[in-house]
Design an enzyme around this catalytic site. Sequence first.
Site, PDB file in Angstrom:
ATOM      1  N   ASP A  43     -24.409 -27.599   8.077  1.00  0.00           N
ATOM      2  CA  ASP A  43     -24.424 -29.069   8.042  1.00  0.00           C
ATOM      3  C   ASP A  43     -23.638 -29.587   6.839  1.00  0.00           C
ATOM      4  OD1 ASP A  43     -26.208 -28.319   6.114  1.00  0.00           O
ATOM      5  OD2 ASP A  43     -27.867 -29.567   6.826  1.00  0.00           O
ATOM      6  N   SER A  44     -23.134 -28.661   6.006  1.00  0.00           N
ATOM      7  CA  SER A  44     -22.189 -29.049   4.952  1.00  0.00           C
ATOM      8  C   SER A  44     -20.954 -29.689   5.579  1.00  0.00           C
ATOM      9  CB  SER A  44     -21.793 -27.843   4.091  1.00  0.00           C
ATOM     10  OG  SER A  44     -21.388 -26.762   4.907  1.00  0.00           O
ATOM     11  N   ASP A  82     -26.487 -24.891  12.263  1.00  0.00           N
ATOM     12  CA  ASP A  82     -27.491 -25.546  11.424  1.00  0.00           C
ATOM     13  C   ASP A  82     -28.232 -26.643  12.177  1.00  0.00           C
ATOM     14  OD1 ASP A  82     -28.262 -24.896   8.864  1.00  0.00           O
ATOM     15  OD2 ASP A  82     -26.551 -25.857   7.878  1.00  0.00           O
ATOM     16  N   LYS A 111     -30.216 -22.166  12.147  1.00  0.00           N
ATOM     17  CA  LYS A 111     -30.739 -22.081  10.767  1.00  0.00           C
ATOM     18  C   LYS A 111     -31.528 -23.349  10.464  1.00  0.00           C
ATOM     19  CE  LYS A 111     -28.001 -22.389   6.940  1.00  0.00           C
ATOM     20  NZ  LYS A 111     -28.477 -23.616   6.298  1.00  0.00           N
ATOM     21  N   GLU A 180     -30.365 -20.054  -1.616  1.00  0.00           N
ATOM     22  CA  GLU A 180     -29.324 -20.863  -2.259  1.00  0.00           C
ATOM     23  C   GLU A 180     -29.744 -21.259  -3.675  1.00  0.00           C
ATOM     24  OE1 GLU A 180     -27.691 -24.000   0.132  1.00  0.00           O
ATOM     25  OE2 GLU A 180     -26.565 -24.856  -1.547  1.00  0.00           O
TER      26      GLU A 180
HETATM   27  O1  KIV Z   1     -24.476 -25.985   5.352  1.00  0.00           O
HETATM   28  C1  KIV Z   1     -24.086 -25.013   4.686  1.00  0.00           C
HETATM   29  O2  KIV Z   1     -22.895 -24.823   4.443  1.00  0.00           O
HETATM   30  C2  KIV Z   1     -25.096 -24.098   4.167  1.00  0.00           C
HETATM   31  C3  KIV Z   1     -24.637 -23.039   3.222  1.00  0.00           C
HETATM   32  C4  KIV Z   1     -24.358 -23.616   1.896  1.00  0.00           C
HETATM   33  C5  KIV Z   1     -25.593 -21.920   3.140  1.00  0.00           C
HETATM   34  O3  KIV Z   1     -26.236 -24.229   4.487  1.00  0.00           O
END
Ligand code: KIV
Length: 263
Positions: A43-44, A82, A111, A180
């Site tokens: 979700d980044s 995510d 996730k 993290e």
């Molecule tokens: O969303 C993401 O990129 C993440 C990573 C930083 C583990 O959850």
Amino acid sequence: MKSVLDFQNKKALGEAISMVTSYDTWSARIVGDSAIDCILVGDSASMVMHGYPSTVHADLNMMEAHVRAVAKGAPQKFIIGDIPFLAHRKSRETLMEGVDRLMKAGAHSVKLEGAKGQLDDIAYIVESGIPVMGHLGLTPQSVNQLGGFKVQGKSEDAAQSIMEDAKSLEKAGCFSIVLECIPSALAEEITNTLEIPTIGIGSGPHTSGQVLVLQDLLGMDPSFQPKFVRRYLEGYDLIKEAMNQFDSDVKSKSFPLKKESFV
Ligand code: KIV
């Protein structure tokens, strides 16, 4: 890595797991062609691809579109999608609708951030036949409660709480957990305590694997230089140089040449 079973096998063999994020087809193609083990459609994406200040702005439509694009580019890789902000906190129905959409878009697992308050939901997803990756420590969807993007688990109580959460996630059926931004020693202790592999970001060298945001390792944002990122390319400068070269060739009329034109 082809399946969820490879995660456990790699930990058993002491082989490190490499994971990067990807959000689109063109970068997924490159990751797909590389030795990287698996892809996180994180979700980044809401920050990296959409310019929002946090992952709070990601929603199911956004994540579904990114998972679909990545699955087209890297059909041979294991893909983790995510679950976005609050999609798992509204109702079991909303959660399962989200899981369904991400899986149909091409993810092989999902996730979820955090543990407390959602262990039953995680167990329910796992019982439904869908592998779940956990995420502890700095959980960016809770950035407003954490008071910023900060290292977690520094005090003894906080470390204990993350350790308990890790054990609960394993018990609920998670096949792996992202750790993290927690201290190295805590990440090592969790990794040694759990049967399932841990994948670290900003959590030192003792996890079962490492994940980085692809744009961070490619140096796509010169202003973002956290301690835990190693840059393997100065991507921003290289791409800008290529664009400036194109601009210069256009303006000097040295592009296109005859061989780049149709007769
Ligand atoms: O969303 C993401 O990129 C993440 C990573 C930083 C583990 O959850």
